[in-house]
Design a protein around this motif. Structure first.
Motif, PDB file in Angstrom:
ATOM      1  N   ARG A   1      -4.299   5.259  -4.158  1.00 37.64           N
ATOM      2  CA  ARG A   1      -4.541   3.833  -3.875  1.00 37.64           C
ATOM      3  C   ARG A   1      -3.332   3.043  -4.369  1.00 37.64           C
ATOM      4  NH1 ARG A   1      -9.551   0.658  -6.387  1.00 37.64           N
ATOM      5  NH2 ARG A   1     -10.729   1.987  -4.937  1.00 37.64           N
ATOM      6  N   LEU A   2      -2.821   2.188  -3.493  1.00 39.15           N
ATOM      7  CA  LEU A   2      -1.716   1.302  -3.846  1.00 39.15           C
ATOM      8  C   LEU A   2      -2.309  -0.040  -4.247  1.00 39.15           C
ATOM      9  CD1 LEU A   2       0.675   2.205  -0.885  1.00 39.15           C
ATOM     10  CD2 LEU A   2       0.421   3.334  -3.093  1.00 39.15           C
ATOM     11  N   GLY A   3      -2.358  -0.282  -5.550  1.00 39.77           N
ATOM     12  CA  GLY A   3      -2.989  -1.488  -6.080  1.00 39.77           C
ATOM     13  C   GLY A   3      -3.488  -1.194  -7.472  1.00 39.77           C
TER      14      GLY A   3
ATOM     15  N   THR B   1      -6.594  -2.923  -9.184  1.00 33.94           N
ATOM     16  CA  THR B   1      -7.912  -2.871  -8.527  1.00 33.94           C
ATOM     17  C   THR B   1      -8.810  -1.810  -9.126  1.00 33.94           C
ATOM     18  OG1 THR B   1      -7.163  -1.270  -6.866  1.00 33.94           O
ATOM     19  CG2 THR B   1      -6.835  -3.603  -6.369  1.00 33.94           C
ATOM     20  N   THR B   2      -8.515  -1.377 -10.339  1.00 35.98           N
ATOM     21  CA  THR B   2      -9.220  -0.226 -10.882  1.00 35.98           C
ATOM     22  C   THR B   2     -10.606  -0.547 -11.427  1.00 35.98           C
ATOM     23  OG1 THR B   2      -8.031  -0.587 -12.938  1.00 35.98           O
ATOM     24  CG2 THR B   2      -7.133   1.065 -11.440  1.00 35.98           C
ATOM     25  N   SER B   3     -11.058  -1.794 -11.296  1.00 28.26           N
ATOM     26  CA  SER B   3     -12.435  -2.072 -11.723  1.00 28.26           C
ATOM     27  C   SER B   3     -13.409  -1.257 -10.875  1.00 28.26           C
ATOM     28  CB  SER B   3     -12.736  -3.567 -11.581  1.00 28.26           C
ATOM     29  OG  SER B   3     -12.543  -3.987 -10.243  1.00 28.26           O
TER      30      SER B   3
ATOM     31  N   VAL C   1      -1.622   3.499  -8.128  1.00 30.98           N
ATOM     32  CA  VAL C   1      -0.261   3.108  -8.511  1.00 30.98           C
ATOM     33  C   VAL C   1       0.007   1.707  -7.998  1.00 30.98           C
ATOM     34  CG1 VAL C   1       0.494   5.512  -8.400  1.00 30.98           C
ATOM     35  CG2 VAL C   1       0.846   4.023  -6.442  1.00 30.98           C
ATOM     36  N   ALA C   2       0.994   1.068  -8.546  1.00 34.97           N
ATOM     37  CA  ALA C   2       1.309  -0.311  -8.159  1.00 34.97           C
ATOM     38  C   ALA C   2       1.755  -0.358  -6.707  1.00 34.97           C
ATOM     39  CB  ALA C   2       2.395  -0.864  -9.073  1.00 34.97           C
ATOM     40  N   GLY C   3       1.307  -1.413  -6.019  1.00 39.17           N
ATOM     41  CA  GLY C   3       1.667  -1.591  -4.617  1.00 39.17           C
ATOM     42  C   GLY C   3       0.668  -2.496  -3.937  1.00 39.17           C
TER      43      GLY C   3
ATOM     44  N   THR D   1       3.139 -10.966   1.509  1.00 39.80           N
ATOM     45  CA  THR D   1       4.092 -10.644   0.445  1.00 39.80           C
ATOM     46  C   THR D   1       3.519  -9.527  -0.420  1.00 39.80           C
ATOM     47  OG1 THR D   1       3.139 -12.347  -0.990  1.00 39.80           O
ATOM     48  CG2 THR D   1       4.986 -12.989   0.430  1.00 39.80           C
ATOM     49  N   ASP D   2       4.385  -8.947  -1.255  1.00 41.52           N
ATOM     50  CA  ASP D   2       3.951  -7.833  -2.108  1.00 41.52           C
ATOM     51  C   ASP D   2       2.931  -8.300  -3.138  1.00 41.52           C
ATOM     52  OD1 ASP D   2       5.624  -6.273  -0.676  1.00 41.52           O
ATOM     53  OD2 ASP D   2       7.085  -5.947  -2.292  1.00 41.52           O
ATOM     54  N   PHE D   3       1.836  -7.559  -3.239  1.00 38.14           N
ATOM     55  CA  PHE D   3       0.869  -7.767  -4.314  1.00 38.14           C
ATOM     56  C   PHE D   3       1.473  -7.307  -5.636  1.00 38.14           C
ATOM     57  CE2 PHE D   3      -3.037  -5.974  -6.476  1.00 38.14           C
ATOM     58  CZ  PHE D   3      -3.540  -7.207  -6.881  1.00 38.14           C
TER      59      PHE D   3
END
Length: 487
Positions: free
Chosen positions: A104-106, A109-111, A133-135, A142-144
């Motif tokens: 997962r890119l984000g 968002t791990t909640s 991972v970040a993304g 635009t990039d989150f």
């Protein structure tokens, strides 16, 4: 043989019954059958289908060489794929489920981490590793977060040699899929071309969790689907149809090439109902109607609404093997609790008809399925909200006719800020992406066209957001050249 004459063979399979039809290129139905099944498998029924259809169509000057395309639809993919909790009756695809790695890119968002809410048994049998991972992107494209390429490479090296496929999902991939595409490039460079990389923005659905779940399930089924496709092609060779291109039906009642379906087997789920509705509308000449499905005893099982010749799809998600996915299937209104005993279950059918209607307008009710004639014979006449109740010609094989005449479709879903200055350009690109998706699925690039374009607002977001959904359709491509022969 007239070299210009061509036919399509349609086959629709339920758990315990199948229907088949032979349809000429101008839409004329040449032959049809409907039979019970002991074990549902296309390779098992294909010899029976060809023998019985040709017995009807042969006297009309049709031979096997006229059959240029074979279209197959099934009622449920979870039974075929052997997912936990699926109904028995299918000859399940052999082989291992997964293993899959989930990305997962984000990182913010791990909640709700990947595979949250999955049944424990299914999760343990599918996934061997998960990473956030970040993304990802914001609503404005635009990039989150900056894409964490180092973390992706490290994860790829951790799973190398241990996975059959990788599922990649990204925050707002429907807005900007760039990070998913970049991640796929990095993963492919580390894992090699033999490991499929599935991207969530190609699977559809705007919600992250439902889109992610569908992508992971698709990835888990790939190896089994490859084996099933191999057996299907061999069965066509065995019955003398090696020259015919096979297609598979999808959830919305359209079709796709087998190669396209290999990385999207989940799309086959629920196709039989959509095909039945399409076939009923065609056979009755009623593009705006209600369709009632029946079992072999003549009992109604469900009702759906048809618009412009196609079944209306449900707005909500579809649960498969206990997992919520972004897949949209036919909005079926069941006549449950089951109607038993004597009589036709008129109150339940009338209630389902009323709930299936999307407007106050009275519509014809088309009854299809193996018990269609039995049900119509027991009804006193039109039900409230209907103009008539009828049983179309070849109603028992309506789903087979529906798949034989189905177009190939493609869909594109995009979101953007309502304050964006590039709205018109995004709308244009969304239409072109739908056309490209249809061509990718096997449509003729010359004649494919956008047939539906929806624009709505996204609720429960802080910024006004527009959701676009474009759909394109076209006939199957021409120029198929067989590449498979049994050695």
């Amino acid at each position: 043989m007239n070299p210009d004459r061509s036919c399509r063979l349609g086959l629709s399979m339920q758990r315990d019954r199948f229907a088949a039809a032979l349809v000429e290129s101008d839409g004329t139905v040449l032959a049809s059958i409907e039979r019970p099944l002991t074990t549902a498998a296309a390779s098992t029924v294909m010899p029976v289908v060809v023998e019985e259809l040709m017995a009807q169509a042969g006297p009309r000057g049709v031979d096997l060489a006229h059959i240029q395309q074979v279209m197959i639809g099934v009622s449920e993919i979870d039974g075929l794929a052997g997912l936990p909790g699926a109904s028995d009756g299918w000859r399940r695809w052999p082989g291992q489920l997964g293993p899959v790695a989930v990305v997962r890119l984000g990182a913010a968002t791990t909640s709700l981490p990947p595979l949250a809410g999955w049944p424990a048994e299914l999760r343990s049998s599918v996934s061997i590793a998960e990473a956030c991972v970040a993304g990802g992107a914001r609503l404005d494209g635009t990039d989150f977060e900056p894409l964490d390429t180092a973390a992706l490479v490290a994860f790829a090296r951790q799973i190398s040699g241990r996975v059959n496929a990788v599922a990649v999902s990204s925050v707002f991939a429907a807005v900007a899929p760039g990070h998913e595409l970049a991640a796929a490039g990095l993963l492919r460079a580390e894992l090699g071309d033999s490991v499929p990389i599935l991207l969530s923005h190609e699977m559809g659905g705007s919600g992250l969790l439902e889109r992610e779940n569908a992508t992971v399930l698709q990835a888990a089924l790939i190896r089994r689907a490859w084996g099933a496709a191999h057996r299907l092609r061999r069965s066509l060779v065995d019955v003398g149809l090696s020259h015919a291109e096979p297609f598979l039906a999808r959830n919305d009642g359209s079709i796709m090439t087998v190669d396209y379906a290999l990385t999207r087997p989940l799309l086959m789920h629920g196709a039989a109902a959509a095909l039945g509705a399409r076939g009923a509308a065609l056979l009755a000449g009623e593009p705006e109607a209600l369709v009632a499905f029946t079992d072999v005893d003549g009992e109604p099982t469900a009702v759906c609404s048809v618009t412009a010749g196609s079944a209306q799809l449900a707005a909500g998600p579809t649960a498969i093997a206990g997992v919520q996915t972004g897949l949209r299937t036919v909005a079926l209104v069941p006549t449950t609790p089951p109607i038993g005993g004597s009589g036709c279950g008129l109150p339940q059918l009338a209630a389902a008809v009323d709930r299936a209607k999307s407007s106050p307008r009275d519509l014809p009710l088309l009854v299809i399925g193996p018990g269609a004639e039995k049900l119509v014979d027991t009804l006193p006449g039109p039900l409230p909200g209907t103009t008539l109740v009828c049983c179309p010609p070849r109603a028992d094989a309506a789903a087979a006719v529906g798949v034989a005449v189905a177009p190939i479709s493609g869909e594109a879903v995009r979101m953007f800020s309502a304050n964006s200055a590039h709205g018109d350009d995004i709308r244009h690109r969304t239409r072109e992406q739908a056309r490209a998706a249809a061509v990718h699925a096997g449509a003729d690039p010359v004649t494919v066209a956008v047939t539906d374009f929806e624009e709505s607002t996204v609720p429960y977001v802080t910024e006004p957001t527009v959701l676009l959904r474009a759909r394109a359709e076209g006939p199957p491509r021409v120029g198929w050249r067989r590449t498979y022969e049994r050695s």
